[in-house]
Design an enzyme around this catalytic site. Structure first.
Site: not given
Ligand code: PA5
Length: 437
Positions: A285, A314, A428
């Site tokens: 990410e 394995h 989203k």
């Molecule tokens: O690292 C990030 O920003 C994302 O993985 C969020 O943690 C994830 O999308 C969840 O978002 P939120 O904490 O707003 O529910």
């Protein structure tokens, strides 16, 4: 050894190339040092979380209050960065089988809105509540608007409500100030823990996101943060050979540029599997980006892969040793834990495998590890090594801090923003639109 040990000698990158990049990254080391004195105002704000005593005190206050309820289960509701760090630390420190092994408070993670798993979590909660035992529910969402988390939370809080008139006492919401969840929790009278605005989910494990559930489960958060602080300072050093995050980022970057764009985190412990899941998100990410910092379309990124030693040998060793030259492997190993369990000495069984009678499993796994490293060398497969002195809180705290700062430095080398996730936001938004329709 009481600090993490790093070895880059098998990375197969010449020193001159590393030194050249060392000059290029000087500006980012300075920006990181500046951020260290800027509280939560810079994008790199998460590096200051381990120093936030006020947040730790607030977490401990809520933990004390919730422990008075004597809960037999903690249910953590969240997704992505809001839950992965907690699970990673908890399993690394106290083991994947903690629920089955220990008699104390157990933990369930409600992450995926998969009807089967949530039905099962609901069923477990229901039977606990019917026995008049208690369950604490911790909902974690920075935005407070994540579809998966809000669906799971609403469902589980409703169950609590059905069984406890004073259900509000059993709920803790961890979120950003003034989010929709913050406002709802204030109205409902749930306990609230704040996530600083500049701290993104995947960098938030040392905020109340991770600290509250971990402290509830008996993880020593003071030691965890102590390790994180030691590594934070190590990763601010200007001399690149004293700074593992900078050195690691340079080696990874140079491999990526040379065509090794698959980064294989090879963790030598079953209990570290969730660290692999946490890191996969951190790398994917943070660095997988359509645009660079100048707005040019670059489709940048490295592809994270996780292997667990020795079992995944394995399934993966053939590919890693015989497949394409497109990977850099980073081995993660714990030092000196070889005497816990041993193969019994039994002459009747000695015909099965040579050399294991009476040997500890630690000794056997170490031998496999050494064998794998030799094979990697013989096959000219590049690798790096991180050796943890033990699997206690301080060491895990150091390791996660190192990986987060290495990712930030990598972002700078790749010229992308490691703190945003614009393409994730787009799906989203679309999901909300479809559900709204
Ligand atoms: O690292 C990030 O920003 C994302 O993985 C969020 O943690 C994830 O999308 C969840 O978002 P939120 O904490 O707003 O529910």
């Amino acid at each position: 050894m009481d600090e993490l040990f790093f070895s880059f000698q098998d990375s197969l990158i010449p020193d001159e190339e590393i030194d050249e990049l060392g000059v290029k990254i000087g500006g980012e080391i300075q920006s990181m040092k500046d951020a260290a004195s800027m509280g939560y105002s810079d994008d790199r704000a998460s590096i200051n979380l381990p120093f936030d005593n006020k947040a730790v005190d607030r977490v401990k206050e809520v933990v004390e209050d919730k422990k008075e309820l004597n809960p037999s289960y903690l249910v953590v509701v969240g997704i992505g960065g809001s839950i992965r760090g907690t699970k990673a630390v908890q399993e690394a420190v106290s083991g994947k089988l903690r629920n089955q092994r220990d008699s104390g408070m157990k933990v369930l993670y409600a992450c995926n809105p998969d009807p089967y798993i949530i039905r099962d979590i609901k069923g477990i909660m229901e039977s606990i509540l019917e026995k008049k035992d208690n369950v604490v529910l911790n909902v974690v969402s920075k935005s407070g608007t994540t579809t998966e988390t809000m669906a799971n939370f609403q469902l589980l809080v409703d169950l609590l409500k059905e069984h406890r008139q004073d259900y509000r006492r059993y709920v803790v919401a961890t979120t950003e100030r003034d989010s929709g969840l913050w406002n709802l929790a204030s109205k409902e009278g749930f306990d609230l823990l704040e996530i600083p605005g500049k701290v993104g989910g995947r960098y938030s494990v040392y905020s109340p996101v991770g600290l509250f559930p971990l402290a509830m489960l008996g993880v020593d958060i003071d030691e965890l943060l102590k390790g994180a602080r030691i590594m934070r300072d190590r990763c601010l050093k200007s001399e690149i050979r004293d700074n593992p995050a900078v050195f690691g980022s340079i080696v990874t970057y140079l491999h990526h540029r040379g065509g090794n764009s698959i980064y294989n985190l090879f963790l030598y412990s079953e209990d570290f599997e969730s660290i692999g899941g946490w890191y996969r998100q951190l790398m994917a990410e943070s660095l997988g980006k359509e645009y660079n910092n100048s707005g040019e379309r670059v489709f940048e990124g490295l592809t994270p892969l996780t292997c667990i030693g020795s079992r995944d040998l394995h399934s993966m060793a053939q590919l890693l040793l015989g497949g394409p030259y497109d990977k850099l492997t980073s081995f993660i190993k714990v030092e000196g834990e070889d005497s816990m369990v041993s193969v019994p000495v039994n002459p009747r069984y000695s015909c099965l495998v040579d050399g294991i009678q009476g040997k500890s499993l630690g000794f056997i796994i170490d031998a496999i590890y050494e064998g794998v490293k030799v094979s990697f060398r013989n096959n000219k497969r590049p690798f790096t090594e991180v050796v943890l002195p033990d699997r206690r809180e301080a060491s895990i705290g150091e390791f996660l801090q190192y990986k987060m700062m290495e990712t930030m430095y990598l972002g700078s080398l790749l010229d992308v923003n490691p703190f945003n996730q614009p393409n994730v936001e787009s799906y989203k938004k679309e999901t909300r639109r479809i559900l709204g329709d």
